[in-house]
Design a protein around this motif. Sequence first.
Motif, PDB file in Angstrom:
ATOM      1  N   SER A  98      39.980  28.680  25.660  1.00 40.66           N
ATOM      2  CA  SER A  98      40.224  29.947  26.358  1.00 40.66           C
ATOM      3  C   SER A  98      40.494  31.104  25.401  1.00 40.66           C
ATOM      4  O   SER A  98      40.190  32.249  25.713  1.00 40.66           O
ATOM      5  CB  SER A  98      41.345  29.807  27.384  1.00 40.66           C
TER       6      SER A  98
ATOM      7  N   VAL B 119      40.470  42.892  31.200  1.00 42.51           N
ATOM      8  CA  VAL B 119      40.159  41.600  30.581  1.00 42.51           C
ATOM      9  C   VAL B 119      41.392  40.696  30.579  1.00 42.51           C
ATOM     10  O   VAL B 119      41.316  39.515  30.925  1.00 42.51           O
ATOM     11  CB  VAL B 119      39.592  41.782  29.163  1.00 42.51           C
TER      12      VAL B 119
ATOM     13  N   LYS C  70      38.454  26.153  34.674  1.00 43.49           N
ATOM     14  CA  LYS C  70      39.706  26.545  34.038  1.00 43.49           C
ATOM     15  C   LYS C  70      40.915  25.806  34.600  1.00 43.49           C
ATOM     16  O   LYS C  70      41.975  25.772  33.991  1.00 43.49           O
ATOM     17  CB  LYS C  70      39.921  28.053  34.203  1.00 43.49           C
TER      18      LYS C  70
ATOM     19  N   ILE D 131      31.201  36.043  26.294  1.00 47.99           N
ATOM     20  CA  ILE D 131      31.580  34.644  26.500  1.00 47.99           C
ATOM     21  C   ILE D 131      30.563  33.722  25.831  1.00 47.99           C
ATOM     22  O   ILE D 131      30.917  32.766  25.142  1.00 47.99           O
ATOM     23  CB  ILE D 131      31.585  34.342  28.021  1.00 47.99           C
TER      24      ILE D 131
ATOM     25  N   GLY E  74      40.872  33.530  35.647  1.00 43.26           N
ATOM     26  CA  GLY E  74      41.987  32.662  36.014  1.00 43.26           C
ATOM     27  C   GLY E  74      42.189  32.657  37.515  1.00 43.26           C
ATOM     28  O   GLY E  74      41.376  33.165  38.275  1.00 43.26           O
TER      29      GLY E  74
ATOM     30  N   LEU F 199      36.466  31.972  32.148  1.00 39.44           N
ATOM     31  CA  LEU F 199      37.283  33.153  31.876  1.00 39.44           C
ATOM     32  C   LEU F 199      38.246  33.467  33.021  1.00 39.44           C
ATOM     33  O   LEU F 199      39.450  33.577  32.818  1.00 39.44           O
ATOM     34  CB  LEU F 199      36.392  34.366  31.597  1.00 39.44           C
TER      35      LEU F 199
ATOM     36  N   ALA G  95      35.371  38.121  25.435  1.00 36.89           N
ATOM     37  CA  ALA G  95      35.414  39.019  26.586  1.00 36.89           C
ATOM     38  C   ALA G  95      36.024  40.365  26.212  1.00 36.89           C
ATOM     39  O   ALA G  95      35.545  41.409  26.646  1.00 36.89           O
ATOM     40  CB  ALA G  95      36.206  38.365  27.715  1.00 36.89           C
ATOM     41  N   SER G  96      37.083  40.334  25.390  1.00 36.78           N
ATOM     42  CA  SER G  96      37.734  41.589  25.008  1.00 36.78           C
ATOM     43  C   SER G  96      36.775  42.489  24.251  1.00 36.78           C
ATOM     44  O   SER G  96      36.702  43.697  24.498  1.00 36.78           O
ATOM     45  CB  SER G  96      38.951  41.326  24.120  1.00 36.78           C
TER      46      SER G  96
ATOM     47  N   SER H 105      33.868  43.145  34.803  1.00 31.96           N
ATOM     48  CA  SER H 105      33.913  41.739  35.215  1.00 31.96           C
ATOM     49  C   SER H 105      32.560  41.063  35.051  1.00 31.96           C
ATOM     50  O   SER H 105      32.480  39.850  34.958  1.00 31.96           O
ATOM     51  CB  SER H 105      34.394  41.624  36.657  1.00 31.96           C
TER      52      SER H 105
ATOM     53  N   GLU I 126      41.748  37.079  32.844  1.00 31.95           N
ATOM     54  CA  GLU I 126      42.123  35.785  32.289  1.00 31.95           C
ATOM     55  C   GLU I 126      43.305  35.192  33.049  1.00 31.95           C
ATOM     56  O   GLU I 126      43.412  33.982  33.209  1.00 31.95           O
ATOM     57  CB  GLU I 126      42.456  35.949  30.802  1.00 31.95           C
ATOM     58  N   SER I 127      44.200  36.052  33.531  1.00 29.28           N
ATOM     59  CA  SER I 127      45.394  35.548  34.204  1.00 29.28           C
ATOM     60  C   SER I 127      45.188  35.313  35.692  1.00 29.28           C
ATOM     61  O   SER I 127      45.676  34.329  36.234  1.00 29.28           O
ATOM     62  CB  SER I 127      46.556  36.529  34.043  1.00 29.28           C
TER      63      SER I 127
ATOM     64  N   LEU J 111      38.496  34.547  25.581  1.00 27.79           N
ATOM     65  CA  LEU J 111      39.218  35.802  25.789  1.00 27.79           C
ATOM     66  C   LEU J 111      38.829  36.820  24.719  1.00 27.79           C
ATOM     67  O   LEU J 111      38.627  38.003  24.994  1.00 27.79           O
ATOM     68  CB  LEU J 111      40.722  35.536  25.748  1.00 27.79           C
TER      69      LEU J 111
END
Lengths: 319, 292
Positions: B55, B195, A106, B43, B119, B117, B62-63, B36, B199-200, B59
């Motif tokens: 991404s 989720v 990423k 994915i 971040g 996924l 994953a959601s 997680s 990602e963040s 996302l």
Amino acid sequence: MQTKFSVKKAPLRRLIMMVVVLGAAIALSACGSNEAKKGTEGKLNIVATIGMIGDVAEQVGGDHVTVTSLMGPGVDPHLYKASQGDMKKLDGADIVFYNGLHLEGKMVDILEKMSSHKTTVAVSKTIPEAELLSDPVAPDSHDPHIWFNVQNWMKATEVIRDTLIEADSAHAEDYRKNAEAFLTQLKETDDYAREQIGQIPEEHRILVTAHDAFHYFGRAYNIQVMGLQGISTASEYGSKDVSDLRDYLVEHHIKAVFVESSVSTKAIEAVIEGAKKMGHTVEIGGELFSDAMGKAGTTEGTYIGMVRHNVDIIVKALK
Amino acid sequence: MEFWIIVTGALVATACGILGCFLVLRRMSLIGDAISHSVLPGIVIAFMMSGSRDSLAMLLGASVLGLVTVFLIQLFQQSGVQADASIGVVFTALFAVGVVLVSLNARQVDLDLDCVLFGEIAYVHWNTMSVFGIDGVPKAVWILGITLLAIFLVIGLFYKQFKLCAFDPAMALACGIPVALFHYLLMGLVSMTTVASFESVGAILVVGMLIVPAATAYLLTERLSIMILYSVLIGITCAVLGYYAAAWLDASIAGMMVTVAGLLFVVALIFSPSHGLLMRWVKRRRLVGVEA
């Protein structure tokens, strides 16, 4: 209601207030922070993700650059985690070189975003689509381990040279000269690898490793490659993978298999053990450098040293 | 730069701190860890359908799986399976399905959660997004801010209901509260928060912040509102101290934030006035003293 907790008024309002106050405190504390410094003495400050790229940048940049590689010896780029210091290094860099093709996961997305206010360059960008290996299931997803074909790395060297010239035209002549010299060395290494691997008898020219990183190597230097794990070191290998590989070893009378500096040896040992039970002895041919180079200061700590080491180990064990 | 990292950390801590309290009370703290892992099949399916590791697709996948996970956990639990067992069953089974899907469909592709996924909080300030003409604010802050707003709204509006459902579902049911609905609502919030945060900022920070500050706060108070307040404050403290500790040691930022949380938990465990080991020891000494 006799529960342990009792209902009290407006807990949320108080909560929001506290959050606001704390947020303001953080904001104040962080405002005074200073910007990261530029490179010392007017040198270009270069950050590379993997050591193989850092080495080329050092060769081409010479005295006009300081190079930092984020992922040190033995670090697997698939599993790399940034530290606070790494973030500062990236922030203070004039130029960031990375491999691309999703090698850095990423992080590649982030580096692409950074390109709006910083020079970030994927060294794989000039390698033509046809040269890239990809999964038949997903044609857009390419094998990122391009450096195993030295000719790919010659293209990467050119990308680095051109980027440096653009960023620092005052020293363009030096960069050109350094790159020229390094490209000559790379060409020699490329010839050396082809010639050496060519000495292995055709039927023994099979390279078995733990993780599927050597496909570019195999294609460039005409040696068949078998891996136990998928492309990513994080993917799991199945029991069928182990038994398939074991049967393959026995069937093709393969003398040696190889372990890698940045991948655990456990899986490959299971295969050797399995082959032994079937009456076929396989030895570990030696340690190959795949996703990371050797320690700085050693021969294997440079790109060329690493390639030559791999070639020598393979030839010695299979010849 | 560090400002945005700390703000992002504090936002994660606040969102997770609030939800974490309800999860601790319902003995479902590990749901963050469960999500997680269980998003893996999402994915892979998203990858198979879109053919890329973009991404947004990741996302989305994953959601969906995050929601499926919490739905199944809640469903199993309501059918009489223990809370910990239903979390365990759902996440291991879904994760295993993901591993099988990877081995069947994506052997030659680097497709794992860490790469596509999760971040990294160290990079948030480079990933900015312009919203309503406001520039220079990280995408993570927008996403987490909106998530937090949703949490404030839902928990704020139905605070009493959520509280009763957490402590005494039978009583809540008797009062005419649709307990199942509120359970699903809470789980939905948890899924959305985790989720979006994965990602963040990555997994460890979210999983840690969902459990540790709430568990620490639980040792310090007997009242839910205060527990939430403490949980959030502890979480934010961890984000701030963790960042500077990471800077000092040149370590992983998310890792350090959760390490600080762990240390604060130990401090609370020893020194808590009500539940603390020290106080209990003092009380026992006093008791022995009286008898002698």
